[in-house]
Every structure is written in structure tokens, then in C-alpha cells.
Design an enzyme around this catalytic site. Sequence first.
Site, PDB file in Angstrom:
ATOM      1  N   LYS A 184      -0.738  -9.952  -4.962  1.00  0.00           N
ATOM      2  CA  LYS A 184      -1.346  -9.681  -3.650  1.00  0.00           C
ATOM      3  C   LYS A 184      -1.458  -8.168  -3.545  1.00  0.00           C
ATOM      4  CE  LYS A 184      -0.867  -8.597   0.115  1.00  0.00           C
ATOM      5  NZ  LYS A 184      -1.576  -7.368   0.574  1.00  0.00           N
ATOM      6  N   GLU A 260      10.497  -1.358  -5.166  1.00  0.00           N
ATOM      7  CA  GLU A 260      10.211   0.066  -5.427  1.00  0.00           C
ATOM      8  C   GLU A 260       9.664   0.624  -4.130  1.00  0.00           C
ATOM      9  OE1 GLU A 260      10.960   1.650  -7.958  1.00  0.00           O
ATOM     10  OE2 GLU A 260      11.095   0.201  -9.586  1.00  0.00           O
ATOM     11  N   CYS A 294       4.889   8.278  -4.531  1.00  0.00           N
ATOM     12  CA  CYS A 294       6.213   8.028  -3.951  1.00  0.00           C
ATOM     13  C   CYS A 294       7.272   8.938  -4.537  1.00  0.00           C
ATOM     14  CB  CYS A 294       6.597   6.580  -4.184  1.00  0.00           C
ATOM     15  SG  CYS A 294       6.439   6.121  -5.903  1.00  0.00           S
ATOM     16  N   GLU A 393       9.231  10.181   4.902  1.00  0.00           N
ATOM     17  CA  GLU A 393       8.158  10.264   3.915  1.00  0.00           C
ATOM     18  C   GLU A 393       6.822  10.461   4.635  1.00  0.00           C
ATOM     19  OE1 GLU A 393       7.006   6.641   1.749  1.00  0.00           O
ATOM     20  OE2 GLU A 393       7.227   7.846  -0.058  1.00  0.00           O
TER      21      GLU A 393
HETATM   22  P1  NAD Z   1       2.974  -0.935   2.586  1.00  0.00           P
HETATM   23  O1  NAD Z   1       4.430  -1.233   2.512  1.00  0.00           O
HETATM   24  O2  NAD Z   1       2.325  -0.841   3.903  1.00  0.00           O
HETATM   25  O3  NAD Z   1       2.145  -2.097   1.819  1.00  0.00           O
HETATM   26  C1  NAD Z   1       2.404  -2.429   0.484  1.00  0.00           C
HETATM   27  C2  NAD Z   1       1.985  -3.869   0.257  1.00  0.00           C
HETATM   28  O4  NAD Z   1       2.784  -4.725   1.051  1.00  0.00           O
HETATM   29  C3  NAD Z   1       0.533  -4.173   0.616  1.00  0.00           C
HETATM   30  O5  NAD Z   1       0.008  -5.053  -0.361  1.00  0.00           O
HETATM   31  C4  NAD Z   1       0.666  -4.885   1.951  1.00  0.00           C
HETATM   32  O6  NAD Z   1      -0.389  -5.777   2.229  1.00  0.00           O
HETATM   33  C5  NAD Z   1       1.955  -5.641   1.766  1.00  0.00           C
HETATM   34  N1  NAD Z   1       2.641  -5.997   3.013  1.00  0.00           N
HETATM   35  C6  NAD Z   1       2.585  -5.357   4.201  1.00  0.00           C
HETATM   36  N2  NAD Z   1       3.371  -5.978   5.097  1.00  0.00           N
HETATM   37  C7  NAD Z   1       3.950  -7.009   4.452  1.00  0.00           C
HETATM   38  C8  NAD Z   1       4.892  -7.998   4.834  1.00  0.00           C
HETATM   39  N3  NAD Z   1       5.395  -8.054   6.055  1.00  0.00           N
HETATM   40  N4  NAD Z   1       5.270  -8.901   3.920  1.00  0.00           N
HETATM   41  C9  NAD Z   1       4.812  -8.859   2.670  1.00  0.00           C
HETATM   42  N5  NAD Z   1       3.914  -7.936   2.240  1.00  0.00           N
HETATM   43  C10 NAD Z   1       3.491  -7.028   3.124  1.00  0.00           C
HETATM   44  O7  NAD Z   1       2.770   0.343   1.692  1.00  0.00           O
HETATM   45  P2  NAD Z   1       1.423   1.165   1.476  1.00  0.00           P
HETATM   46  O8  NAD Z   1       1.135   1.917   2.723  1.00  0.00           O
HETATM   47  O9  NAD Z   1       0.374   0.298   0.892  1.00  0.00           O
HETATM   48  O10 NAD Z   1       1.887   2.191   0.311  1.00  0.00           O
HETATM   49  C11 NAD Z   1       2.545   3.391   0.563  1.00  0.00           C
HETATM   50  C12 NAD Z   1       4.042   3.233   0.381  1.00  0.00           C
HETATM   51  O11 NAD Z   1       4.348   2.744  -0.906  1.00  0.00           O
HETATM   52  C13 NAD Z   1       4.791   4.552   0.489  1.00  0.00           C
HETATM   53  O12 NAD Z   1       5.938   4.382   1.293  1.00  0.00           O
HETATM   54  C14 NAD Z   1       5.210   4.848  -0.933  1.00  0.00           C
HETATM   55  O13 NAD Z   1       6.334   5.650  -1.074  1.00  0.00           O
HETATM   56  C15 NAD Z   1       5.408   3.492  -1.482  1.00  0.00           C
HETATM   57  N6  NAD Z   1       5.315   3.514  -2.946  1.00  0.00           N
HETATM   58  C16 NAD Z   1       6.456   3.368  -3.686  1.00  0.00           C
HETATM   59  C17 NAD Z   1       6.395   3.426  -5.057  1.00  0.00           C
HETATM   60  C18 NAD Z   1       7.641   3.268  -5.895  1.00  0.00           C
HETATM   61  O14 NAD Z   1       7.514   2.911  -7.043  1.00  0.00           O
HETATM   62  N7  NAD Z   1       8.816   3.522  -5.378  1.00  0.00           N
HETATM   63  C19 NAD Z   1       5.186   3.603  -5.698  1.00  0.00           C
HETATM   64  C20 NAD Z   1       4.035   3.757  -4.914  1.00  0.00           C
HETATM   65  C21 NAD Z   1       4.115   3.696  -3.532  1.00  0.00           C
END
Ligand code: NAD
Length: 489
Positions: A184, A260, A294, A393
Site C-alpha cells: 500500500k 522505520e 528521514c 521532525e
Molecule cells: P505517513 O506516516 O503519513 O504515511 C506513510 C504511509 O502510511 C502512507 O502509505 C499512508 O497512506 C499510510 N498511513 C497513513 N495513516 C495510516 C494508518 N492509520 N494506518 C495505516 N497506514 C497509514 O508518512 P509520510 O508523510 O508519507 O512520510 C514521511 C514520514 O516518513 C516522515 O516522518 C519520515 O521521517 C518517515 N520516513 C522514515 C523512513 C525510515 O526509514 N525511518 C524513511 C522515509 C520516511
Amino acid sequence: MSALVTPDGSQLLIGGKLVPGGAGTFATVNPATEEVLGQAANGDAADMDAAIAAARTAFDAGSWSADPAFRARCLRQLRDSLRGHIEELREITIAEAGAPRMLTSGPQLEGPIGDLGYFAELAENYVWETDLGSAAPMGIKSGRTLRREPVGVVGAITPWNFPHQINFAKIGPALAAGATVVLKPAPDTPWCAALVGKVIAEETDIPAGVVNIVTSDDHGLGAQLVTDPRVDMISFTGSTQTGRGIMAGAAASLKKVFLELGGKSAFVVLDDANIAAASSYAAFSVCVHAGQGCALTTRLLVPRESYDEAVRAAAKAMSGIVPGDPGNAGTVCGPLISERQRARVEHYLDLARAEGGTVVTGGGRPEDAARGYFVQPTLITGLPNTSTVAQEEIFGPVLVVIPHDGDEDAIRIANESPYGLSGAVWGTDPDRIRRVVQGVRTGTLSVNGGVWYSADAPFGGYKQSGNGRELGVLGFEEYLEAKLIATAE
Ligand code: NAD
């Protein structure tokens, strides 16, 4: 060779078939121009249900989970097929994710596609069974064998910032391990995932149901994956806030959760380092892909007596980086992914000012960018590590400079964070560097510019940056269960 996606839309991949979304389509937008690129299939709950069922059947009834040689062949076939589409993939990645072109020959595209070969090798060479020898617990002599088996159905939920890197860092090891996957992807980058689905369906022997891809603008489909008892494991990359909800949502079915999450990593400059060189490097790195990484080091910790020198060097580096068209070969800093993300970054810039910080360079939108979600590289000084912009962040090209009073104080400040994802140390004396490396509680650390990112090196976080590791043998083993077999002798 047909185009992977057209403006009319992409499709879902469910049970080996490319199908339209039950909820119609949704627009995918170019963040550099704010123009609609085209339509993506909008999956609904019934699509997600069908995808989970297909993955379950492929795992339980097929031979996939028991045939590592076939899996290795399929992974290499996928890699080679994707390479056959590399220019189309590149243009879509630039247009949809706002990824600077120069990064697509590395971690934004070609790197992770090539890394599928690493996981193929792991499938072939991993030691699936280990003889633990004989023992006589409770007086019964028993020969023990430790067998590793695939975890089952994996729900992979991913963000938009490095769509291919993160999608393949989950699909690659999961498939190598013998698991089946429902992906997803983020609503902001549906095409990046959908075109991989098209290649899987049309150009590989990956059996039906082994990989399913459900694009959607509804986060609820991620939540559905998390709570469905037919899913054995969730592999999630995204924000810490969403990660918390995923852990809670997975509790009812007690499925394995691999997370992650976010970071607020520290770049520690010791007093025996070249202060200007280290500070410029830190400033440059936080601008790459508009700070949407991230693991970027967004807190620059410098010796108090060298604070002004560090700020001068960082400001010079940041003011020289002009946010621009990610399609240009020389662009380092493209747009933020969306209006929502830009508003979030601007909110933090307002907060920095409200908390008494000084914006040394940047601080808003570039004057000449009438369109696109661009933000200037921004340097903030005069705030303590406890300030909001040093604790939370931001996910934009924003660097906060904080003074430290020696190595121990630098370690203390680096660790004064809910996160523990990454970090950097710059200095000369190896003993002092080692002490700082040992003191900082993060999953990766770069010393004097060393690069930790690689398919064979585990990546992940301490504290609220997640649990588990991605990539490397450790990352592969996240997708395995352990079965201990004791045979009476
Ligand atoms: P997000 O958490 O908003 O969304 C990530 C994914 O989760 C999307 O596919 C979204 O549709 C899904 N999602 C959202 N709500 C959900 C729920 N309640 N249940 C299940 N799935 C759900 O993150 P984003 O804004 O897309 O990405 C940015 C974030 O990702 C930043 O905080 C960044 O630090 C983090 N990130 C972490 C890493 C790592 O490896 N540690 C790598 C890249 C990005």
C-alpha cells in the site's frame, strides 16, 4: 513496449491481474509545477480484501515459499525488466516524487532496482537450516535443528519521499524470504508503485498473488492491512505518529510489526575538526531532495567557541543552493511533495521565529517560484536543543545550529531527542570519535562523511525511530520465522 502509465491512469495489481480501482481514480500531482500528471487507480476496501486473499492463497497454496532458487530467478528477472523501462521510470519518479534527476541514478531509482540482485543472492545462499547438535534436556537426548521459514503474508505500507527505495527495501527481502506481499504505497506517489506492478504482471514469472499493489488516496486501506488477521506482518515506513497507530492496530491480531519511522539526527562537530568544512557539508546534505529524508542530520552541533564560524560556513553553503526544477541535471533541492508538506514546513519556520530563533538564510518560498511547492534552504540559530524546531521532525531543507561544550555535552545533546535514527561525527582524534560513536544512541552513524546506506548494511532506528532493521541480512531476517525441531535420538 507499452507505456507503463498514461494520463488516463494506472491500475492495481491483485492476484496477478491489472485491475481498475473500486473507488475510481484519483489525481497524482507534479509537486514542481502543481499540475495534475494524470490519474491513478483508487483502490477501495474490497480491493484491499481481494489483495490480502490473493497473497494468503499464494503463500498457503503455492510453491513460492518453498523454492528459493525460483524466487532468486524472479527477483533478477524483475530487476532486468525494470531496467528495460529505466528512462520512463526515471521521468515518472522525477515528475511524481519531485526527486532530483541526479538522485535517480542512485537511491531514488537505479540503486534500489540493482539491489534486487543482492536479495536474489541472499535467497540462494542463506543457510535455512542450522544443526544445533544434541542435548539431553530433562534427560531426553534430542537432536535439534533450527529452521528459518518465511513469515507469511506481509503488508507493506510506504511513504512518498524515496518511493522506489522504500518499496524495494520491503518487496526485495520479503520475496527473497518466500513471503507474499500486499503493498500500500503513499497516496502522493501511486504511479511509482503502479508501474512496478505492471512490470511484475506483464514481464515476470512472479506467480499470481505473490505481489499485490493497491494504490489509494485513503489511508484507511493501510489500517485495513494492519488489522486483518490474514496478514502475518506489517512492514511500515513513515511518520512516528502513524507508526504508533500501526503498532496499536496490530495488537489485536498480535502480528509482527516492523517500523522505520522519523528522525531528528545530530551532526556532531568536534573541536579538532575542520569546522567550516564540516558545517558546509552538513548544510549541503540537509538540502538534498529538499530535506525530505528521514535520516538527514538536521541538528548541527558545533563547539560553542566556533559557533559563528560554523554558522557563516553553513549559511554560505545553503544560500548557494537554489531550489529548482528537479528535472535539471544540476538540481540538488527540488520541491516538497505537496502543499500540505509545505504548509507544515512553513509552520515550523514561523515557530522558530516565535520561539526567538534567528533565520540566517532562507525562511520562506523562493521569490521567483510562482508555482511548485518550493521552500528555500533555511538556517536557524539562537535556539536551544529543547526548542520545538530542534525536537520535532520538519521534513524540509531546514538546519538548526546548536552549540555544545565538549564531547560529552555533544553526546548528551545528540541523545536529547525522542528519535534515534542516524547521525554524523566529524573530528580528527580516533579515540574521541569512538567515544562519541559509542555514546550516541542511533541506528546508523557516519564518521567524517562515511556512507552507511547500502543493500548489505542494516538501517533502522533506536527509540521512537522504529524497531527492527531494513536491508542487509538483518533486514532479510525480519521476514523470517524461526522453527526449532527437536528429534528424540
Ligand atoms: P505517513 O506516516 O503519513 O504515511 C506513510 C504511509 O502510511 C502512507 O502509505 C499512508 O497512506 C499510510 N498511513 C497513513 N495513516 C495510516 C494508518 N492509520 N494506518 C495505516 N497506514 C497509514 O508518512 P509520510 O508523510 O508519507 O512520510 C514521511 C514520514 O516518513 C516522515 O516522518 C519520515 O521521517 C518517515 N520516513 C522514515 C523512513 C525510515 O526509514 N525511518 C524513511 C522515509 C520516511
